[in-house]
Design an enzyme around this catalytic site. Structure first.
Site, mmCIF file in Angstrom:
data_model
loop_
_atom_site.group_PDB
_atom_site.id
_atom_site.type_symbol
_atom_site.label_atom_id
_atom_site.label_comp_id
_atom_site.label_asym_id
_atom_site.label_seq_id
_atom_site.Cartn_x
_atom_site.Cartn_y
_atom_site.Cartn_z
ATOM 1 C CD GLU A 86 -1.406 2.447 1.806
ATOM 2 O OE1 GLU A 86 -2.052 3.473 1.617
ATOM 3 O OE2 GLU A 86 -0.316 2.463 2.419
ATOM 4 C CB CYS A 118 -4.507 -4.224 4.131
ATOM 5 S SG CYS A 118 -4.347 -2.632 4.930
ATOM 6 C CB THR A 159 -3.646 1.778 14.311
ATOM 7 O OG1 THR A 159 -3.969 2.786 13.344
ATOM 8 C CG2 THR A 159 -4.646 1.844 15.441
ATOM 9 C CB SER A 208 -11.909 1.961 8.262
ATOM 10 O OG SER A 208 -11.478 1.997 9.604
ATOM 11 C CG HIS A 240 -6.095 -6.713 7.582
ATOM 12 N ND1 HIS A 240 -4.740 -6.479 7.483
ATOM 13 C CD2 HIS A 240 -6.683 -5.486 7.692
ATOM 14 C CE1 HIS A 240 -4.530 -5.171 7.512
ATOM 15 N NE2 HIS A 240 -5.676 -4.552 7.630
ATOM 16 C CE LYS A 249 -13.372 -2.994 17.861
ATOM 17 N NZ LYS A 249 -14.439 -2.713 18.809
ATOM 18 C CG ASN A 292 -2.156 -1.920 9.752
ATOM 19 O OD1 ASN A 292 -1.945 -2.994 9.199
ATOM 20 N ND2 ASN A 292 -3.172 -1.140 9.429
ATOM 21 C CB SER A 324 -9.444 0.487 3.289
ATOM 22 O OG SER A 324 -9.484 0.178 4.653
HETATM 23 N N1 CAA Z 1 -9.047 1.594 28.695
HETATM 24 C C1 CAA Z 1 -9.415 0.532 27.940
HETATM 25 N N2 CAA Z 1 -10.006 0.656 26.727
HETATM 26 C C2 CAA Z 1 -10.224 1.901 26.265
HETATM 27 C C3 CAA Z 1 -9.877 3.042 26.999
HETATM 28 C C4 CAA Z 1 -9.252 2.853 28.267
HETATM 29 N N3 CAA Z 1 -8.876 3.878 29.021
HETATM 30 N N4 CAA Z 1 -10.218 4.124 26.285
HETATM 31 C C5 CAA Z 1 -10.779 3.694 25.132
HETATM 32 N N5 CAA Z 1 -10.794 2.348 25.120
HETATM 33 C C6 CAA Z 1 -11.261 1.466 24.070
HETATM 34 C C7 CAA Z 1 -12.579 1.907 23.437
HETATM 35 O O1 CAA Z 1 -13.693 1.464 24.191
HETATM 36 C C8 CAA Z 1 -12.479 1.243 22.082
HETATM 37 O O2 CAA Z 1 -12.745 -0.128 22.207
HETATM 38 P P1 CAA Z 1 -14.019 -0.768 21.418
HETATM 39 O O3 CAA Z 1 -13.858 -0.408 19.961
HETATM 40 O O4 CAA Z 1 -13.872 -2.234 21.638
HETATM 41 O O5 CAA Z 1 -15.219 -0.136 22.031
HETATM 42 C C9 CAA Z 1 -10.987 1.322 21.758
HETATM 43 O O6 CAA Z 1 -10.323 1.565 23.008
HETATM 44 C C10 CAA Z 1 -10.623 2.450 20.817
HETATM 45 O O7 CAA Z 1 -11.153 3.618 21.349
HETATM 46 P P2 CAA Z 1 -11.841 4.723 20.416
HETATM 47 O O8 CAA Z 1 -12.867 4.059 19.560
HETATM 48 O O9 CAA Z 1 -12.212 5.882 21.233
HETATM 49 O O10 CAA Z 1 -10.546 5.063 19.532
HETATM 50 P P3 CAA Z 1 -10.291 6.193 18.510
HETATM 51 O O11 CAA Z 1 -11.531 6.838 18.041
HETATM 52 O O12 CAA Z 1 -9.262 7.058 19.087
HETATM 53 O O13 CAA Z 1 -9.617 5.406 17.286
HETATM 54 C C11 CAA Z 1 -9.552 3.863 15.496
HETATM 55 C C12 CAA Z 1 -9.733 4.042 17.008
HETATM 56 C C13 CAA Z 1 -10.763 4.401 14.770
HETATM 57 C C14 CAA Z 1 -9.366 2.378 15.188
HETATM 58 C C15 CAA Z 1 -8.294 4.637 15.041
HETATM 59 O O14 CAA Z 1 -7.161 4.118 15.668
HETATM 60 C C16 CAA Z 1 -8.075 4.612 13.540
HETATM 61 O O15 CAA Z 1 -8.623 5.404 12.794
HETATM 62 N N6 CAA Z 1 -7.203 3.691 13.044
HETATM 63 C C17 CAA Z 1 -6.891 3.563 11.617
HETATM 64 C C18 CAA Z 1 -7.993 2.886 10.834
HETATM 65 C C19 CAA Z 1 -8.098 1.413 11.124
HETATM 66 O O16 CAA Z 1 -7.190 0.775 11.606
HETATM 67 N N7 CAA Z 1 -9.256 0.838 10.781
HETATM 68 C C20 CAA Z 1 -9.475 -0.591 10.939
HETATM 69 C C21 CAA Z 1 -10.374 -1.168 9.878
HETATM 70 S S1 CAA Z 1 -9.771 -0.711 8.243
HETATM 71 C C22 CAA Z 1 -8.554 -1.874 7.896
HETATM 72 O O17 CAA Z 1 -8.442 -2.869 8.544
HETATM 73 C C23 CAA Z 1 -7.581 -1.575 6.788
HETATM 74 C C24 CAA Z 1 -6.332 -1.038 7.389
HETATM 75 O O18 CAA Z 1 -5.417 -1.776 7.701
HETATM 76 C C25 CAA Z 1 -6.229 0.390 7.625
#
Ligand code: CAA
Length: 402
Positions: A86, A118, A159, A208, A240, A249, A292, A324
């Protein structure tokens, strides 16, 4: 090796993994950013991410992973190298071309680069299977190599990561014979992409995650429609892993789709005695330290499984790929007798342990360094890897053996 028959098993004969010089500790990142470290460790299921030194990139990682394969197997019968990434470093020239030179491969090879976020590693693997099906005497080197980069201070930042996995695809494979049925699913969606003029991905994180789960459901349904194995006939399931909690999940989603009781425990969680262990935790052991690695992520999960589970001979593994944009595929393979290398996990753990921890201040400075392609420069020697990205001369990236 014999002529082409439908019965000739084809699949992954050898597999090698590598990563970068630096590592970012997510506890350090959490402390520097005023975030609860549990969010990264438990919420995302990540402890660390690999980060490249200035003299490393997808080509140096790819060559280092592929060198292990060539050292063990030679290059006999190798006529194709497919490089999936990518984070391509050139819009025109395939990253596999410098790899051919660095590894001293014969000139009589076709090389190409494949892209679909990916997912591209799985497309490369399928292409390799096709080439070997046509001529079982040939072998194909498939390389997945990526540096996952998001903007500083964005939700995606924890990530990030980097790594490369190289695989030799052949007839009568020693590791994993890939089965003919595969489930595929494509949907045009803007969940994650990287515009031509950007070194970081643009991502809608929440979209995503739902796109990932929808696509894997589509691929699973298609696998069933294609006559693939039912869930009860699958022993291990790999996903993945953009972060390892995403695999959990996905496993929960698969359990819901199929009605099967699949264990959802990641390392450190208590396993559910009433649920079936499909290797979820084992498959995340490397990724929670690599971060990642986009195209390489699924195959880093396969490496972790094959390196840690000595009871897989004859067992069926499902591999869920997601890129994605989006494309998903699930394929299955049967682990071959004699696959287990008792030293492999210690060897790669030593590579992970040997990474140099970079301070958050130094990491942020390196991350923010954007060099224009028109500028010539020489990179300082940092990496101890077998190949280096030495700099840019007359707008062309330069690589050499260490
Ligand atoms: N203690 C324990 N857990 C905590 C916590 C704490 N103090 N605070 C937050 N959490 C948990 C939340 O509950 C959440 O868990 P769940 O999803 O199980 O509910 C987790 O931590 C993440 O918290 P947020 O949802 O608040 O996190 P965020 O909004 O800051 O970001 C994300 C999370 C959206 C994945 C972000 O990291 C992101 O955008 N990452 C890049 C995109 C990505 O990886 N997408 C995955 C699918 S796409 C794909 O797979 C292709 C690829 O490789 C990119």
């Amino acid at each position: 090796m014999t002529g082409s028959t439908a019965a000739t098993p084809i699949g992954i004969h050898d597999l090698a993994i590598t990563t970068t010089h630096y590592v970012v500790e997510l506890d350090d990142l959490a402390n520097a950013y005023g975030t609860d470290p549990a969010k990264f460790r438990l919420g995302l299921g990540q402890d660390q991410f690999s980060f490249p030194a200035p003299d490393e990139d997808i080509v140096t990682m790819a060559a280092a992973a592929a060198k292990q394969i060539i050292d063990r197997n030679g290059s006999q019968g190798l006529r194709t190298v497919i490089f999936a990434t990518e984070s391509g470093v050139d819009q025109s020239k395939a990253a596999a071309v410098p790899v051919q030179r660095l590894l001293g491969l014969p000139h009589e090879v076709r090389v190409v680069e494949m892209k679909q976020a990916c997912y591209a590693g799985t497309a490369a693997l399928q292409s390799a299977l096709g080439i070997v099906s046509r001529n079982p005497g040939e072998r194909v080197l498939v390389i997945t190599s990526d540096v996952a980069r998001y903007q500083l201070d964005s939700p995606g930042e924890p990530t990030q990561g980097a790594g490369a996995v190289a695989m030799l695809v052949s007839a009568d494979p020693a590791l994993l014979a890939i089965e003919p049925a595969a489930g595929v699913y494509t949907a045009d969606i803007d969940d994650f992409w990287r515009p031509n003029d950007s070194t970081t991905a643009v991502v809608d994180g929440k979209l995503s995650m739902s796109a990932y789960l929808d696509a894997m459901a589509g691929a699973w349904d298609d696998l069933q429609a294609q006559g693939g194995p039912a869930i009860d006939d699958i022993d291990r399931v790999l996903y993945h892993q953009p972060f390892t909690k995403m695999a959990k999940k996905a496993q929960a989603h698969l359990a819901k789709l199929t009605g099967a009781a699949l264990d959802l425990a990641l390392p450190g969680d208590t396993a559910d005695e009433n649920a079936r262990d499909t290797g979820l935790a084992t498959g995340t052991l490397y990724n929670r330290r690599l971060g990642n690695s986009y195209t390489a992520s699924l195959f880093a999960g396969l490496a972790a499984l094959l390196h840690h589970d000595s009871d897989l001979a004859g067992k069926r593994v499902a591999l869920f790929s997601y890129g994605s944009g989006s494309v998903s595929e699930v394929l299955t393979g049967v682990v071959q007798p004699g696959y287990f290398d008792a030293d492999a996990s210690a060897r790669f753990s030593a590579v992970l342990d040997a990474r140099e921890t970079i301070t958050i201040e130094a990491y942020r400075k390196l991350h923010a360094t954007e060099r224009a392609s028109a500028e010539d420069y020489v990179n300082e020697v940092v990496s101890k890897a077998p190949f280096r990205f030495t700099g840019v001369s007359a707008q062309a990236r330069q690589y050499e053996s260490a």
